[in-house]
Every structure is written in structure tokens, then in C-alpha cells.
Design an enzyme around this catalytic site. Structure first.
Site, PDB file in Angstrom:
ATOM      1  N   ALA A  59       0.866  -1.197   0.000  1.00 62.54           N
ATOM      2  CA  ALA A  59       0.000   0.000   0.000  1.00 62.54           C
ATOM      3  C   ALA A  59       0.897   1.239   0.000  1.00 62.54           C
ATOM      4  CB  ALA A  59      -0.887  -0.015   1.239  1.00 62.54           C
ATOM      5  N   GLY A  78      11.140   4.566  23.526  1.00 61.81           N
ATOM      6  CA  GLY A  78      10.461   4.132  24.750  1.00 61.81           C
ATOM      7  C   GLY A  78       9.332   5.082  25.103  1.00 61.81           C
ATOM      8  N   ARG A  80       6.905   7.983  26.157  1.00 62.56           N
ATOM      9  CA  ARG A  80       6.954   9.448  26.031  1.00 62.56           C
ATOM     10  C   ARG A  80       8.025   9.865  25.021  1.00 62.56           C
ATOM     11  NH1 ARG A  80       3.246  10.968  29.566  1.00 62.56           N
ATOM     12  NH2 ARG A  80       3.604  13.172  29.101  1.00 62.56           N
ATOM     13  N   THR A  82       9.263  10.969  21.675  1.00 62.27           N
ATOM     14  CA  THR A  82       8.636  10.903  20.359  1.00 62.27           C
ATOM     15  C   THR A  82       7.493   9.888  20.353  1.00 62.27           C
ATOM     16  OG1 THR A  82      10.711  11.531  19.291  1.00 62.27           O
ATOM     17  CG2 THR A  82       9.064  10.412  17.914  1.00 62.27           C
ATOM     18  N   ASP A  96       4.827   5.975   4.749  1.00 62.58           N
ATOM     19  CA  ASP A  96       4.679   5.027   5.865  1.00 62.58           C
ATOM     20  C   ASP A  96       4.634   5.765   7.185  1.00 62.58           C
ATOM     21  OD1 ASP A  96       6.511   2.123   4.551  1.00 62.58           O
ATOM     22  OD2 ASP A  96       4.725   3.215   3.853  1.00 62.58           O
ATOM     23  N   HIS A  98       4.520   5.294  11.443  1.00 64.69           N
ATOM     24  CA  HIS A  98       4.833   4.400  12.568  1.00 64.69           C
ATOM     25  C   HIS A  98       4.442   5.052  13.881  1.00 64.69           C
ATOM     26  CE1 HIS A  98       8.202   2.889   9.691  1.00 64.69           C
ATOM     27  NE2 HIS A  98       7.027   2.321   9.408  1.00 64.69           N
ATOM     28  N   ASP A 100       4.773   4.746  18.085  1.00 64.27           N
ATOM     29  CA  ASP A 100       5.602   4.149  19.122  1.00 64.27           C
ATOM     30  C   ASP A 100       4.696   3.375  20.072  1.00 64.27           C
ATOM     31  OD1 ASP A 100       8.179   5.466  21.404  1.00 64.27           O
ATOM     32  OD2 ASP A 100       7.307   3.456  21.165  1.00 64.27           O
ATOM     33  N   GLU A 103       4.002   3.871  23.908  1.00 65.35           N
ATOM     34  CA  GLU A 103       3.064   4.874  24.436  1.00 65.35           C
ATOM     35  C   GLU A 103       1.763   4.177  24.812  1.00 65.35           C
ATOM     36  OE1 GLU A 103       4.667   7.392  24.871  1.00 65.35           O
ATOM     37  OE2 GLU A 103       6.187   7.237  23.282  1.00 65.35           O
ATOM     38  N   HIS A 120      -2.207  14.019  12.684  1.00 63.37           N
ATOM     39  CA  HIS A 120      -0.960  14.784  12.516  1.00 63.37           C
ATOM     40  C   HIS A 120      -0.002  14.034  11.590  1.00 63.37           C
ATOM     41  CE1 HIS A 120       2.534  17.293  13.874  1.00 63.37           C
ATOM     42  NE2 HIS A 120       3.195  16.164  13.625  1.00 63.37           N
ATOM     43  N   GLU A 121       0.195  12.731  11.854  1.00 66.88           N
ATOM     44  CA  GLU A 121       1.140  11.945  11.048  1.00 66.88           C
ATOM     45  C   GLU A 121       0.710  11.867   9.597  1.00 66.88           C
ATOM     46  OE1 GLU A 121       3.243  11.917  14.277  1.00 66.88           O
ATOM     47  OE2 GLU A 121       3.892  11.424  12.246  1.00 66.88           O
ATOM     48  N   HIS A 124       1.812  14.662   7.504  1.00 69.36           N
ATOM     49  CA  HIS A 124       3.168  14.473   6.962  1.00 69.36           C
ATOM     50  C   HIS A 124       3.163  13.503   5.789  1.00 69.36           C
ATOM     51  CE1 HIS A 124       5.142  16.737  10.040  1.00 69.36           C
ATOM     52  NE2 HIS A 124       4.925  15.880  11.009  1.00 69.36           N
ATOM     53  N   HIS A 130       5.782  20.879   9.470  1.00 73.74           N
ATOM     54  CA  HIS A 130       5.282  21.405  10.737  1.00 73.74           C
ATOM     55  C   HIS A 130       4.886  22.868  10.610  1.00 73.74           C
ATOM     56  CE1 HIS A 130       7.282  18.053  13.237  1.00 73.74           C
ATOM     57  NE2 HIS A 130       5.998  17.820  13.056  1.00 73.74           N
TER      58      HIS A 130
HETATM   59  C1  LIG Z   1       4.480  14.310  23.996  1.00 72.95           C
HETATM   60  N1  LIG Z   1       5.488  14.249  22.976  1.00 72.95           N
HETATM   61  C2  LIG Z   1       5.542  15.172  22.026  1.00 72.95           C
HETATM   62  O1  LIG Z   1       4.779  16.121  21.910  1.00 72.95           O
HETATM   63  C3  LIG Z   1       6.676  14.954  21.038  1.00 72.95           C
HETATM   64  N2  LIG Z   1       6.192  15.221  19.679  1.00 72.95           N
HETATM   65  C4  LIG Z   1       5.929  14.180  18.875  1.00 72.95           C
HETATM   66  O2  LIG Z   1       6.079  13.016  19.177  1.00 72.95           O
HETATM   67  C5  LIG Z   1       5.518  14.563  17.453  1.00 72.95           C
HETATM   68  C6  LIG Z   1       4.148  14.002  17.156  1.00 72.95           C
HETATM   69  C7  LIG Z   1       3.004  14.713  17.940  1.00 72.95           C
HETATM   70  C8  LIG Z   1       2.884  16.182  17.539  1.00 72.95           C
HETATM   71  C9  LIG Z   1       1.701  14.002  17.728  1.00 72.95           C
HETATM   72  C10 LIG Z   1       6.579  13.980  16.532  1.00 72.95           C
HETATM   73  N3  LIG Z   1       6.234  14.311  15.165  1.00 72.95           N
HETATM   74  O3  LIG Z   1       6.292  15.595  14.779  1.00 72.95           O
HETATM   75  C11 LIG Z   1       5.812  13.390  14.301  1.00 72.95           C
HETATM   76  O4  LIG Z   1       5.392  13.728  13.172  1.00 72.95           O
HETATM   77  C12 LIG Z   1       7.912  15.837  21.361  1.00 72.95           C
HETATM   78  C13 LIG Z   1       7.563  17.339  21.249  1.00 72.95           C
HETATM   79  C14 LIG Z   1       8.393  15.525  22.762  1.00 72.95           C
HETATM   80  C15 LIG Z   1       8.999  15.512  20.323  1.00 72.95           C
HETATM   81 CA   LIG Z   2       8.256   7.387  22.633  1.00 76.50          CA
HETATM   82 ZN   LIG Z   3       9.766   4.245  11.751  1.00 83.46          ZN
HETATM   83 ZN   LIG Z   4       5.144  15.957  13.081  1.00 82.31          ZN
END
Ligand SMILES: CNC(=O)[C@@H](NC(=O)[C@H](CC(C)C)CN(O)C=O)C(C)(C)C
Ligand SMILES: [Ca+2]
Ligand SMILES: [Zn+2]
Ligand SMILES: [Zn+2]
Length: 163
Positions: A59, A78, A80, A82, A96, A98, A100, A103, A120-121, A124, A130
Site C-alpha cells: 500500500a 520508549g 513518552r 517521540t 509510511d 509508525h 511508538d 506509548e 498529525h502523522e 506528513h 510542521h
Molecule cells: C508528547 N510528545 C511530544 O509532543 C513529542 N512530539 C511528537 O512526538 C511529534 C508528534 C506529535 C505532535 C503528535 C513527533 N512528530 O512531529 C511526528 O510527526 C515531542 C515534542 C516531545 C517531540
Molecule cells: Ca516514545
Molecule cells: Zn519508523
Molecule cells: Zn510531526
């Protein structure tokens, strides 16, 4: 973080396929399926794109729940930190997405809301970068559960500029 090194700022078609691989154990499969479908629906309404679920691994957008090192150059970290990442439009890994799986994924206001993060993903995965506007879905930090209208005027303008 968006991975803009993947060529192509947008998909060159308006029917985009997605497939869900590994699931999380935080939510039932049908709940994950409907939250993912709803997150695509947010962008479908704003862009006119059609998202079709398939059950193959080729896909356009592969959706998976994974932890730590998982086969790309962006291992997760791990609990929290990212929460998820997605590749921009393109062949192969392009699009693609992914999540985590270290969480706590939820459908409500506790933990991290899968619908909000997926929306949000998928921004992208469609080519959006952003935003510096804290009201925008494409703002780089997670916001607690948002009201129904997930997209800011800026998000809508940006997706319409791409498709
Ligand atoms: C609670 N942790 C955060 O808010 C972290 N932010 C994210 O993990 C972003 C995704 C959120 C906005 C859904 C990563 N990103 O931009 C993926 O496209 C940090 C700000 C700590 C990096
Ligand atoms: Ca994480
Ligand atoms: Zn990945
Ligand atoms: Zn993002």
C-alpha cells in the site's frame, strides 16, 4: 519530525491506499481501524483525496505500531518523548506511518489519543511540514484532546495548496 529527504512533495494521484500492519494491544483492532479511518477522513474532507484500505504490504501508506529500532533509521525512544513519525510522499517507505507502541494509545482524553496523533502523522504522509501555529494540527508538540474541528485554517490552506 517530517522526513523531507523522501522525494516528492505530494502524491501524484488522488486515490491513496493504506494498510495496517502490526497493531497495538492498547486498543481493540476494530477501534484502531476506525480511529485510523477517521484520521484519514479529516484530510479527505479538506483535500478531496480518497483513502482506500488494502490488506497488502505494498500500500502507499503502511501503518504500524512498533518500538525502538524497527527497520528504518529512526528508532523510537520508549515511553513518552517521540510518539510517532511518518515519511513524506514517495515510493517504498514514502508515506509510511509508525506509532511508538511504548506509548499508551487511547480513544479518549487519557494517554495519547490515537486519532489526533494519526491525523498529525497523515498530514506528513501527504506532504505537510510542521506549523509554528500552536492552534494547527501540524504543530510539532502533542496537544491534549482537541475539539471536533482538528484542522486550523492554516492546515486546510496548506493541504489545499498541495492537492
Ligand atoms: C508528547 N510528545 C511530544 O509532543 C513529542 N512530539 C511528537 O512526538 C511529534 C508528534 C506529535 C505532535 C503528535 C513527533 N512528530 O512531529 C511526528 O510527526 C515531542 C515534542 C516531545 C517531540
Ligand atoms: Ca516514545
Ligand atoms: Zn519508523
Ligand atoms: Zn510531526
Amino acid at each position: 519530525e517530517e522526513y523531507s529527504h523522501i522525494q516528492g512533495t505530494s502524491w501524484n494521484k488522488n486515490v491513496i491506499t493504506y494498510s495496517i500492519g502490526r497493531y497495538t494491544r492498547d486498543l481493540g483492532r476494530s477501534t484502531v481501524d476506525s480511529l485510523i479511518e477517521s484520521a484519514f477522513g479529516v484530510w479527505a474532507r479538506a483535500s478531496g483525496l480518497t483513502f482506500t484500505r488494502t490488506y497488502t504490504r505494498n500500500a502507499d501508506i503502511m501503518v504500524e505500531f512498533v518500538t525502538y529500532a524497527h527497520g528504518d533509521f529512526y528508532p523510537f525512544d520508549g515511553p513518552r518523548g517521540t510518539l510517532a513519525h511518518a515519511f513524506g510522499p514517495g515510493m517504498g517507505a514514502g508515506g509510511d506511518t509508525h506509532f511508538d507502541d511504548d506509548e499508551h494509545w487511547t480513544a479518549g482524553g487519557t494517554g495519547f489519543n490515537l486519532f489526533v496523533v494519526a491525523a498529525h502523522e497523515f498530514g506528513h504522509a501527504l506532504g505537510l511540514k510542521h506549523s509554528r501555529n500552536p492552534e494547527s494540527l501540524m504543530y510539532p508538540t502533542y496537544k491534549t484532546f482537541r475539539p471536533t474541528n482538528l484542522l486550523s485554517r492554516e492546515d486546510v490552506a496548506n493541504i489545499k495548496a498541495l492537492y
